[in-house]
Design a protein around this motif. Structure first.
Motif, PDB file in Angstrom:
ATOM      1  N   TYR A  83      -1.667   8.977  -3.082  1.00 32.47           N
ATOM      2  CA  TYR A  83      -0.875   8.553  -1.932  1.00 32.47           C
ATOM      3  C   TYR A  83      -0.771   9.714  -0.949  1.00 32.47           C
ATOM      4  CZ  TYR A  83       0.552   4.877  -5.141  1.00 32.47           C
ATOM      5  OH  TYR A  83       0.546   3.831  -6.024  1.00 32.47           O
TER       6      TYR A  83
ATOM      7  N   TYR B 134      -7.545   4.696  -0.567  1.00 32.56           N
ATOM      8  CA  TYR B 134      -8.624   3.988  -1.243  1.00 32.56           C
ATOM      9  C   TYR B 134      -9.909   4.759  -1.033  1.00 32.56           C
ATOM     10  CZ  TYR B 134      -5.493   0.010  -1.642  1.00 32.56           C
ATOM     11  OH  TYR B 134      -4.443  -0.799  -1.959  1.00 32.56           O
TER      12      TYR B 134
ATOM     13  N   ILE C  88      -3.799   7.247  -9.136  1.00 29.12           N
ATOM     14  CA  ILE C  88      -3.698   6.645  -7.810  1.00 29.12           C
ATOM     15  C   ILE C  88      -3.129   7.681  -6.848  1.00 29.12           C
ATOM     16  CG2 ILE C  88      -2.668   4.810  -6.429  1.00 29.12           C
ATOM     17  CD1 ILE C  88      -2.592   3.130  -9.005  1.00 29.12           C
TER      18      ILE C  88
ATOM     19  N   ARG D 139      -1.200   4.563   0.014  1.00 29.34           N
ATOM     20  CA  ARG D 139      -2.290   4.638  -0.954  1.00 29.34           C
ATOM     21  C   ARG D 139      -3.614   4.958  -0.260  1.00 29.34           C
ATOM     22  NH1 ARG D 139      -3.898   0.436  -5.741  1.00 29.34           N
ATOM     23  NH2 ARG D 139      -5.580   1.705  -6.527  1.00 29.34           N
TER      24      ARG D 139
ATOM     25  N   GLU E  89       0.812  -1.212   0.000  1.00 30.32           N
ATOM     26  CA  GLU E  89       0.000   0.000   0.000  1.00 30.32           C
ATOM     27  C   GLU E  89       0.848   1.266   0.000  1.00 30.32           C
ATOM     28  OE1 GLU E  89      -2.559  -0.215   3.374  1.00 30.32           O
ATOM     29  OE2 GLU E  89      -3.864  -1.701   2.445  1.00 30.32           O
TER      30      GLU E  89
END
Length: 128
Positions: free
Chosen positions: A100, A122, A98, A120, A70
């Motif tokens: 972070y 989500y 994505i 990361r 992750e």
């Protein structure tokens, strides 16, 4: 070969491998009366960064119980900030979208670049 103070070999390598990314910073404010943090409007800034998986020595820097998949190591010449409070840490979004959140930060004075670890985010398809 001689390099000036602002052009180290490491910075040249990072500059050559950097890809487009976005730094998202939320500039909120603390309410002293209640000790509460109020989110501001997120501001996006285009940056260039090298984002890659962690290696053995970087995995050892993670808190116990964190999943290495992750996290990513982020190298950039842009200024990034980290905070104990997740709401005020910068977010780096790579070119595939994505995101972070910066969790660990290190600034290399001799080279003028930032080396961070990001976790990361989500969001399960929700817009942020």
């Amino acid at each position: 070969m001689t390099f000036s103070n602002n052009l180290s070999p490491a910075l040249l390598a990072i500059s050559a491998m950097a890809r487009p990314a976005i730094r998202r910073r939320v500039a909120g404010a603390w309410d002293d009366r209640y000790g509460a943090y109020h989110d501001g409007i997120p501001g996006d800034t285009p940056i260039r960064a090298v984002i890659h998986p962690l290696k053995g020595e970087e995995i050892a820097q993670l808190p116990r119980g964190e999943i290495a998949d992750e996290h990513r190591l982020i190298w950039t010449a842009a200024e990034l900030r980290v905070s104990d409070d997740e709401a005020t840490s910068d977010i780096v979004i790579d070119e595939t979208g994505i995101a972070y959140r910066i969790t660990l930060h290190g600034f290399r004075v001799e080279a003028g670049f930032t080396r961070c670890i990001g976790k990361r985010i989500y969001d399960r398809g929700r817009s942020v």
